[in-house]
Write an enzyme that holds these catalytic residues in place. Sequence first.
Site, PDB file in Angstrom:
ATOM      1  N   CYS A 180      43.128  39.986  53.045  1.00 24.53           N
ATOM      2  CA  CYS A 180      43.002  38.543  52.968  1.00 24.53           C
ATOM      3  C   CYS A 180      41.693  38.536  51.844  1.00 24.53           C
ATOM      4  CB  CYS A 180      42.862  38.035  54.041  1.00 24.53           C
ATOM      5  SG  CYS A 180      42.738  36.144  53.631  1.00 24.53           S
ATOM      6  N   HIS A 182      53.217  41.057  47.182  1.00 23.32           N
ATOM      7  CA  HIS A 182      53.367  39.936  46.394  1.00 23.32           C
ATOM      8  C   HIS A 182      54.312  39.689  45.514  1.00 23.32           C
ATOM      9  CE1 HIS A 182      49.147  38.450  47.915  1.00 23.32           C
ATOM     10  NE2 HIS A 182      49.104  39.923  47.823  1.00 23.32           N
ATOM     11  N   GLU A 193      52.486  31.401  50.937  1.00 19.38           N
ATOM     12  CA  GLU A 193      51.872  32.642  51.447  1.00 19.38           C
ATOM     13  C   GLU A 193      53.091  33.011  52.661  1.00 19.38           C
ATOM     14  OE1 GLU A 193      48.086  33.575  52.813  1.00 19.38           O
ATOM     15  OE2 GLU A 193      47.097  32.304  51.418  1.00 19.38           O
ATOM     16  N   CYS A 215      44.999  31.836  47.682  1.00 18.60           N
ATOM     17  CA  CYS A 215      45.331  33.302  48.183  1.00 18.60           C
ATOM     18  C   CYS A 215      44.511  34.365  47.101  1.00 18.60           C
ATOM     19  CB  CYS A 215      46.849  33.531  48.119  1.00 18.60           C
ATOM     20  SG  CYS A 215      47.367  35.146  48.626  1.00 18.60           S
ATOM     21  N   GLY A 222      46.751  37.100  46.345  1.00 20.30           N
ATOM     22  CA  GLY A 222      47.938  36.770  45.381  1.00 20.30           C
ATOM     23  C   GLY A 222      47.205  36.567  44.177  1.00 20.30           C
TER      24      GLY A 222
HETATM   25  N1  LIG Z   1      49.370  35.531  54.060  1.00 21.79           N
HETATM   26  C1  LIG Z   1      48.888  36.804  53.691  1.00 21.79           C
HETATM   27  C2  LIG Z   1      47.501  37.180  54.224  1.00 21.79           C
HETATM   28  C3  LIG Z   1      46.594  36.091  53.706  1.00 21.79           C
HETATM   29  C4  LIG Z   1      46.062  36.334  52.250  1.00 21.79           C
HETATM   30  C5  LIG Z   1      45.552  35.211  51.652  1.00 21.79           C
HETATM   31  N2  LIG Z   1      45.059  34.227  52.247  1.00 21.79           N
HETATM   32  C6  LIG Z   1      44.295  35.625  50.931  1.00 21.79           C
HETATM   33  O1  LIG Z   1      43.316  35.037  50.425  1.00 21.79           O
HETATM   34  O2  LIG Z   1      44.532  36.926  50.314  1.00 21.79           O
HETATM   35  C7  LIG Z   1      49.976  38.040  53.992  1.00 21.79           C
HETATM   36  O3  LIG Z   1      50.471  37.977  55.166  1.00 21.79           O
HETATM   37  O4  LIG Z   1      49.936  39.062  53.453  1.00 21.79           O
END
Ligand SMILES: N[C@H](CCC[C@H](N)C(=O)O)C(=O)O
Length: 284
Positions: free
Chosen positions: A76, A168, A217, A226, A229
């Site tokens: 994250c 991603h 997400e 994200c 992301g």
């Molecule tokens: N939903 C993402 C985790 C949070 C990533 C995001 N909030 C960031 O800042 O990278 C997953 O399940 O891979």
Amino acid sequence: MNTFSFTKMHGLGNSYIYVNMFEETIPEALFSELAIKVSNVNTGIGADGMILICPSDVAPVKMRIFNSDGSEGKNCGNGLRCVAKYAYEHGLVAERSFLIETLSGLVQAEVFVENGVVTSVTVDMGNPRLKRSEVPMIGEEAEQVVAETVEFAGGTYEITAVSMGNPHVIFYVDDITHAPVTSLGPIVEKDARFPEGVNVEFVEVVNDQELHFRVWERGSGVTQACGTGACAAVVASVLNGKTARNKETVVHLAGGDLVITWTDEGNVLMTGPAETVCTGVYYY
Ligand SMILES: N[C@H](CCC[C@H](N)C(=O)O)C(=O)O
């Protein structure tokens, strides 16, 4: 009645409920359900999930991140910047640059401080994982998923898929304001070709050093930002010849900007803000 102290923090509006597990004791079996509960804006605190700041055998701190649906993520980016801020401001680390353990490996964070307050953080997110099998994505086509034509819900799309320790998939659009985030995002997130699910990003290329970005997400739906992301979007844009290696790219997310470089050495550097919203006690 049990309680734990928390700190709500956000990176560009991507907020989590942070719990200092050096000081709190919560049964591991409750982590997922508590992430769901604290994320609820009506009956909980309201956030995109919960992040635990834990002791580690290999770094000063370890980050565990849970999405608002209770699923655990392996990385994250916005969370890492907030964990770094918290760790420095709460004396969990003595230096401005230090390692953080994640479920997808170790990352190096550097905090920038003004009057004792961390205002910005750079995280070396490590090397992207470019193979189909590393995303992971099912399919026998080319080893990497770059500009691959795929069908979703009866429509034909060109996608690029990479991992930043979490999966991603990137769609390029002509106008970010009309990206099908809420219509296509949830469909792709759960598509069977992504056995671990996938974070779904939409990117409008402004020029070779500037992207517009929106995200659906995995496990949280639409968020303001994200970090992993945005890193994946820069990597995908280099792979598609839209941006260049070793050059800072500004990614405009709904919640603000990140500056990201995919260096010639192979690692991805991400710089951006991290902010504290409030602290409190949660009852469960
Ligand atoms: N939903 C993402 C985790 C949070 C990533 C995001 N909030 C960031 O800042 O990278 C997953 O399940 O891979």
